[in-house]
Design an enzyme around this catalytic site. Structure first.
Site, PDB file in Angstrom:
ATOM      1  N   GLY A  19       0.810  -1.209   0.000  1.00  0.00           N
ATOM      2  CA  GLY A  19       0.000   0.000   0.000  1.00  0.00           C
ATOM      3  C   GLY A  19       0.843   1.258   0.000  1.00  0.00           C
ATOM      4  O   GLY A  19       0.597   2.195  -0.775  1.00  0.00           O
ATOM      5  N   TYR A 150      -7.886 -17.665   5.352  1.00  0.00           N
ATOM      6  CA  TYR A 150      -7.239 -16.527   4.680  1.00  0.00           C
ATOM      7  C   TYR A 150      -7.459 -16.589   3.173  1.00  0.00           C
ATOM      8  O   TYR A 150      -7.835 -15.587   2.547  1.00  0.00           O
ATOM      9  CB  TYR A 150      -5.742 -16.516   4.993  1.00  0.00           C
ATOM     10  CG  TYR A 150      -4.993 -15.430   4.246  1.00  0.00           C
ATOM     11  CD1 TYR A 150      -5.224 -14.086   4.536  1.00  0.00           C
ATOM     12  CD2 TYR A 150      -4.069 -15.743   3.252  1.00  0.00           C
ATOM     13  CE1 TYR A 150      -4.549 -13.087   3.851  1.00  0.00           C
ATOM     14  CE2 TYR A 150      -3.392 -14.753   2.568  1.00  0.00           C
ATOM     15  CZ  TYR A 150      -3.633 -13.424   2.870  1.00  0.00           C
ATOM     16  OH  TYR A 150      -2.970 -12.433   2.174  1.00  0.00           O
TER      17      TYR A 150
END
Length: 249
Positions: A19, A150
């Site tokens: 990010g 996940y």
């Protein structure tokens, strides 16, 4: 290169790893970014690296109330967005027989409900002709024994991208997902507690990558910035895998 000149991009989970690398790439190319994260250390570090005045906001992606607060803050401090990168999430692993409801709820609230609520609340902030990107993972395809929950949470991002792309097509908003493979970030620091297990998992994963190495956050950011830019103006509902060939057929 100035693909993002005059553009505003919000990146959830943008204070570290992929990010933050994407945020820095966008800034280098002339854009304005806002980033969110949970760790105060990461928030402080991102604040030092990003231009003064950038929105750097503490936000827990698993919280429905904080999703509303994020939408309000974006409206007040950034206004209209040209791009939205829903990257916030986390990884953790348990073997079959070890799952519990707290583990499941935390994973799904962060990795699935969070992006869904953020999309619902921020879609009207995105300019017509803008772009949305979601972070999936190759864990959705590998079938790793401890990665059931996940992997399932990340597989939903590809589904979201296809569904959102249909919903937002009338506004010419493109929606895609990106599925990173093993990347050199702090992912395993939070996903695996035992140091010996972490070392074994790291070596096992590296041995499965044809390029023989973990990728760098900047390599994923290069693909992410492409998908958020007008260079990808005819790409929507797609998933781009960035994994060094790990899942090649």
């Amino acid at each position: 290169m100035s693909r993002f000149e005059g553009k505003r991009i919000l990146i959830t989970g943008g204070t570290s790893g992929i990010g933050l690398a994407t945020a820095l790439r966008i800034v280098e190319e002339g854009g304005e970014v806002g980033v969110t994260g949970r760790s105060q250390d990461h928030l402080n570090e991102a604040g030092k690296k990003l231009p003064s005045g950038s929105l750097v906001l503490r936000n827990d992606a698993s919280s429905a109330e904080e999703a509303k607060q994020l939408a309000e803050a974006v409206g007040e401090k950034m206004g209209k967005l040209d791009g939205l990168y829903l990257n916030a999430g986390y990884g953790a692993f348990k073997e079959v027989g070890q799952h519990d409801t707290d583990f499941f709820d935390q994973m799904m609230n962060t990795n699935v409900r969070g992006p869904l609520l953020h999309m619902d609340l921020l879609k009207d902030n995105i300019t017509d002709g803008g772009a949305v990107l979601l972070t999936s993972s190759v864990a959705a395809y590998l079938g790793q024994a401890p990665g059931a929950v996940y992997g399932a949470s990340k597989a939903s991002m590809a589904v979201f991208a296809r569904s959102f792309s249909s919903a937002l097509a009338p506004r010419q908003i493109r929606v895609n997902s990106i599925a990173p493979g093993p990347i050199e970030t702090n992912f395993f620091d939070t996903a695996v507690d035992d140091e010996e297990q972490k070392k074994e998992m790291t070596e096992q994963i590296r041995s499965q990558v044809p390029l023989g190495r973990f990728g760098k956050a900047e390599e994923v950011a290069a693909v992410a910035s492409f998908l958020l830019s007008d260079d990808a103006s005819y790409v929507t509902g797609s998933e781009y895998v960035v994994d060094g060939g790990m899942t090649k057929r």
